[in-house]
Design a protein around this motif. Structure first.
Motif, PDB file in Angstrom:
ATOM      1  N   ILE A 189       0.838  -1.206   0.000  1.00 44.72           N
ATOM      2  CA  ILE A 189       0.000   0.000   0.000  1.00 44.72           C
ATOM      3  C   ILE A 189       0.871   1.252   0.000  1.00 44.72           C
ATOM      4  N   ARG A 190       1.933   1.230   0.791  1.00 47.21           N
ATOM      5  CA  ARG A 190       2.850   2.373   0.799  1.00 47.21           C
ATOM      6  C   ARG A 190       3.517   2.544  -0.568  1.00 47.21           C
ATOM      7  N   LEU A 191       3.915   1.430  -1.181  1.00 48.53           N
ATOM      8  CA  LEU A 191       4.518   1.493  -2.517  1.00 48.53           C
ATOM      9  C   LEU A 191       3.518   2.000  -3.547  1.00 48.53           C
ATOM     10  N   ALA A 192       2.251   1.616  -3.418  1.00 47.93           N
ATOM     11  CA  ALA A 192       1.222   2.106  -4.339  1.00 47.93           C
ATOM     12  C   ALA A 192       1.055   3.613  -4.218  1.00 47.93           C
ATOM     13  N   GLU A 193       1.131   4.149  -3.009  1.00 44.22           N
ATOM     14  CA  GLU A 193       1.055   5.604  -2.836  1.00 44.22           C
ATOM     15  C   GLU A 193       2.208   6.298  -3.557  1.00 44.22           C
ATOM     16  N   LEU A 194       3.396   5.732  -3.460  1.00 43.59           N
ATOM     17  CA  LEU A 194       4.543   6.327  -4.151  1.00 43.59           C
ATOM     18  C   LEU A 194       4.406   6.211  -5.666  1.00 43.59           C
ATOM     19  N   VAL A 195       3.876   5.084  -6.155  1.00 45.72           N
ATOM     20  CA  VAL A 195       3.677   4.901  -7.597  1.00 45.72           C
ATOM     21  C   VAL A 195       2.698   5.949  -8.132  1.00 45.72           C
ATOM     22  N   ILE A 196       1.604   6.153  -7.416  1.00 44.85           N
ATOM     23  CA  ILE A 196       0.618   7.151  -7.846  1.00 44.85           C
ATOM     24  C   ILE A 196       1.221   8.550  -7.834  1.00 44.85           C
ATOM     25  N   GLU A 197       2.028   8.822  -6.831  1.00 41.52           N
ATOM     26  CA  GLU A 197       2.670  10.135  -6.749  1.00 41.52           C
ATOM     27  C   GLU A 197       3.616  10.368  -7.924  1.00 41.52           C
ATOM     28  N   VAL A 198       4.348   9.338  -8.319  1.00 36.92           N
ATOM     29  CA  VAL A 198       5.267   9.462  -9.463  1.00 36.92           C
ATOM     30  C   VAL A 198       4.491   9.729 -10.745  1.00 36.92           C
ATOM     31  N   LEU A 199       3.389   9.012 -10.966  1.00 37.93           N
ATOM     32  CA  LEU A 199       2.591   9.226 -12.171  1.00 37.93           C
ATOM     33  C   LEU A 199       2.015  10.640 -12.210  1.00 37.93           C
ATOM     34  N   GLN A 200       1.586  11.137 -11.077  1.00 39.09           N
ATOM     35  CA  GLN A 200       1.054  12.496 -11.033  1.00 39.09           C
ATOM     36  C   GLN A 200       2.147  13.520 -11.301  1.00 39.09           C
ATOM     37  N   GLN A 201       3.331  13.302 -10.771  1.00 38.27           N
ATOM     38  CA  GLN A 201       4.439  14.227 -11.030  1.00 38.27           C
ATOM     39  C   GLN A 201       4.828  14.237 -12.502  1.00 38.27           C
ATOM     40  N   ASN A 202       4.855  13.070 -13.129  1.00 40.34           N
ATOM     41  CA  ASN A 202       5.178  13.026 -14.559  1.00 40.34           C
ATOM     42  C   ASN A 202       4.191  13.825 -15.378  1.00 40.34           C
ATOM     43  N   GLU A 203       2.924  13.768 -14.999  1.00 40.13           N
ATOM     44  CA  GLU A 203       1.895  14.492 -15.748  1.00 40.13           C
ATOM     45  C   GLU A 203       1.952  15.987 -15.486  1.00 40.13           C
ATOM     46  N   GLU A 204       2.246  16.372 -14.262  1.00 37.65           N
ATOM     47  CA  GLU A 204       2.233  17.792 -13.908  1.00 37.65           C
ATOM     48  C   GLU A 204       3.500  18.512 -14.375  1.00 37.65           C
ATOM     49  N   HIS A 205       4.647  17.894 -14.165  1.00 42.33           N
ATOM     50  CA  HIS A 205       5.909  18.596 -14.404  1.00 42.33           C
ATOM     51  C   HIS A 205       6.312  18.632 -15.870  1.00 42.33           C
TER      52      HIS A 205
END
Length: 706
Positions: free
Chosen positions: A329-345
């Motif tokens: 679950i903790r790893l899934a939170e980090l995965v989602i955060e990475v995908l959001q950063q790729n889209e935003e930045h």
């Protein structure tokens, strides 16, 4: 120095000297306190231009050396502006790949001719030019020259063999560097900085892949190269993310380890002793002996022995299924955060290249497929019929369903296929559990209202009552119907059902049905067909459960009335009012738990089914009112039977009248039958007060009194 100044400049190799000067200047520039990204200052550019102009240093040689120096710094981790690399590369490419009008246009030269026939002049234009030449000769003016062939920025159109070979070598190095930067785009361009750097890198890579400066590279070839880079980027990003998650997990375990706690206590004790030693001595001697190093050593030994007797708390957590699920679950939170950063930045790159969006979607799917391996391995070791993994589904599904490109993608489909059987199994067990709780609950139902059950609980202010998202089921469920614990009113029950006086079994059933529907609704199942199937099944389940509750309440109501007194001593018990309130709750909850929003074809059929539940509740309420009225009528008939004994003309009334007349001479004796009448009036008033006070539906009370 004088000999060097007076020497002939033509005797020096200025190409190698300029190469050294430019390299040293770049080193000095990169050591500035602020980032220059490889650009020279205006003063440095002026000096280098003067050196080239005075000593005949070729422009192609100058930019080849500049490119080589910039590549060395970039390969060593320095941040170099890709636009600067693009400019120098284009300058060198213009010399290596020959001369053309299109090339000159790309480098800022004159615009090519728009004549569709290659600039051939017509006969009339030729005659006009001849006449103009004759006139110019007569006037002895300089004749008009046609547009000169476009030149390069340095005015030189030649290239040496050595420069061409060096260009090909640098071109290959530049291609490798750009592909590496795209592969590590999250770390080469963190948070999208420098601004526009990734977009410029993609443009430069497209330019490097061109065979010459005129022929554009096919779009599919560029996409193939970048697709391969992004596939490697997915592996690099997920590998680093997994390592980061493991480091975080080890830190948490370290902080929880008894040895770390012991070390913290020892440090605190040492610091406290140092503070005590620094303070001035008190006038009075201490009560006990001073703390010596030997005393501290004994204390530490004692603490170590105590720790040795107690096993570490986290010894078994490293390999347990619960720990694996927690880490996933903790790893899934980090995965989602990475995908959001790729889209935003890197949203600016999407606007510049239309194909970048498709490649990033493929990159995200590859990235998620790597996570799917760890997720599947964590879910495989979970015990059967446990529901701790549902938060993992909610976390990932809520993120993917909001993304237009990833919603119902390859990984999203895999996630649904993984959790669909678990959801169906959970609904099956909950249906069996609720049915069993209804069956057992009504068998031993005391029909005490929920307010009475919770009145003895402490009054705790709970402004935000958070119901559990997943209703609890026992972990070890037998093969038969799962055993559900009996209803016990929690501390927040009074806050939720403050306006209701239903029974414990009915309120438990309504709460479980509502919690189950809320949980399934919060899953936000992405597949529309399966989501409608779940909703329809839960609505049908709620209708069946409410129907069973209504029928059992009707039977219990009749049995309760049969056991009560038939005289004026009868008082409407609390249980009768509770049963009426169960009907009130059933009618209200059926509207909430059994209503569906479907298409017209199914809506008509469902409306008929829902109408049957409403009709059943109304018919049951009518029967209950009829039974209660019949009870009142029975009591009234008994009262009238008693009063009929006092009618004039009967034998019994003559004896009573004689007795009353004889006793009235000495005391005040009421009239015969008044005590019976008073008892009946008291009974009626008490029944009215109880019904008005305890029953929550005014319409039912009016129908009863009518």
């Amino acid at each position: 120095m004088d000999e060097f100044i007076s020497s002939n400049p033509c005797n020096f190799d200025h190409a190698s000297l300029f190469e050294m000067v430019q390299r040293l200047t770049l080193d000095h520039r990169l050591n500035d306190s602020y980032s220059c990204l490889g650009w020279f200052s205006p003063g440095q550019v002026f000096v280098l231009d003067e050196y080239c102009a005075r000593n005949g240093v070729r422009g192609c040689h100058r930019h080849l050396c500049y490119l080589r120096d910039l590549l060395e710094r970039a390969e060593n981790g320095a941040m170099i502006d890709p636009t600067l690399l693009h400019y120098s590369f284009a300058f060198c490419a213009s010399h290596v790949h020959g001369n053309s009008q299109l090339m000159a246009e790309l480098l800022g030269g004159s615009q090519p001719s728009a004549d569709g026939e290659g600039g051939k002049a017509s006969a009339a234009e030729t005659e006009t030019k001849k006449d103009s030449k004759k006139e110019s000769k007569k006037k002895k003016e300089p004749k008009t020259q046609p547009n000169p062939e476009p030149k390069r920025p340095d005015g030189i159109g030649t290239v040496t063999v050595d420069e061409k070979e060096r260009f090909e070598e640098i071109k290959e190095r530049l291609r490798v560097l750009l592909e590496n930067q795209i592969t590590h785009f999250r770390y080469c361009f963190p948070f999208g900085r420098p601004e526009g750097a990734l977009k410029a890198t993609l443009s430069l890579l497209e330019r490097v892949l061109m065979k010459d400066i005129v022929t554009p590279v096919p779009q599919e070839e560029v996409k193939t190269v970048i697709r391969k880079c992004l596939e490697q980027a997915a592996l690099v990003n997920y590998t680093r993310l997994s390592e980061y998650a493991k480091i975080e997990g080890k830190k948490r375990e370290m902080y929880e380890h008894p040895v770390f706690c012991l070390a913290s206590q020892v440090m605190d004790l040492t610091i406290q002793n140092q503070k005590d030693a620094a303070r001035p001595p008190k006038p009075k001697p201490p009560a006990g002996p001073p703390s010596s190093p030997q005393t501290q050593t004994n204390m530490i030994d004692h603490m170590l022995k105590g720790m040795a007797k107690q096993p570490p708390k986290n010894v078994g957590r490293l390999v347990t299924p619960a720990k694996k699920l927690e880490d996933t679950i903790r790893l899934a939170e980090l995965v989602i955060e990475v995908l959001q950063q790729n889209e935003e930045h890197h949203a600016e790159t999407l606007k510049a290249f239309a194909w970048w969006s498709d490649l990033m979607v493929e990159h995200a799917e590859t990235f998620l497929s790597l996570f799917a391996v760890d997720m599947d391995s964590a879910l495989e070791v979970q015990p059967p019929d446990t529901w701790d993994s549902f938060p993992l589904f909610q976390l990932i599904n809520d993120s993917l369903r909001s993304d237009y490109n990833l919603c119902n993608g390859k990984f999203h489909k895999h996630l649904q296929d993984l959790f669909a059987p678990l959801v169906v199994r959970y609904v099956d067990l909950m249906e069996s559990s609720i049915a069993q709780s209804i069956h057992r609950g009504f068998e031993r139902e005391s029909w005490e209202p929920v307010k009475s059950l919770t009145s003895n609980l402490p009054n705790v202010n709970l402004p935000n009552v958070n119901l559990p998202k997943v209703p609890n089921l026992p972990v070890n469920i037998p093969l038969g119907i799962p055993q559900m614990p009996s209803f016990s009113a929690p501390s927040w029950m009074a806050a939720i059902y403050d306006s209701d006086n239903g029974s414990g079994t009915s309120e438990d059933m309504f709460w479980k049905l509502d919690a189950l529907q809320t949980f399934i609704r919060d899953l936000h199942w992405p597949e529309e067909e399966f989501g409608k199937h779940l909703e329809q099944r839960l609505k049908l389940m709620a209708s069946d459960m409410i129907e069973s509750c209504v029928k059992r309440t009707r039977i219990a109501f009749e049995v309760k009335l049969q056991k009560t007194s038939r005289s004026t001593d009868f008082r409407v018990p609390q249980s009768i009012c509770t049963m009426f309130n169960v009907m009130v709750d059933a009618k209200a909850q059926s509207t909430k738990l059994c209503s569906m929003e479907m298409g017209q074809e199914f809506a008509k059929e469902w409306h008929q089914y829902h109408s049957k539940i409403d009709e059943l509740i109304e018919e049951t309420v009518k029967e209950m009112i009829t039974l209660l009225v019949a009870k009142f009528v029975t009591i009234l008939e008994g009262v009238l039977a008693k009063l009929s004994r006092y009618d004039e003309g009967t034998l019994f009334s003559s004896f009573l009248s004689f007795t009353v007349k004889a006793a009235s001479k000495y005391v005040d004796v009421p009239k015969p039958g008044m005590d019976v009448a008073d008892a009946y009036v008291t009974f009626v008033r008490h029944s009215q007060d109880v019904l008005r006070d305890k029953v929550n539906e005014e319409m039912y009370i009016e129908r009863l009194f009518d």
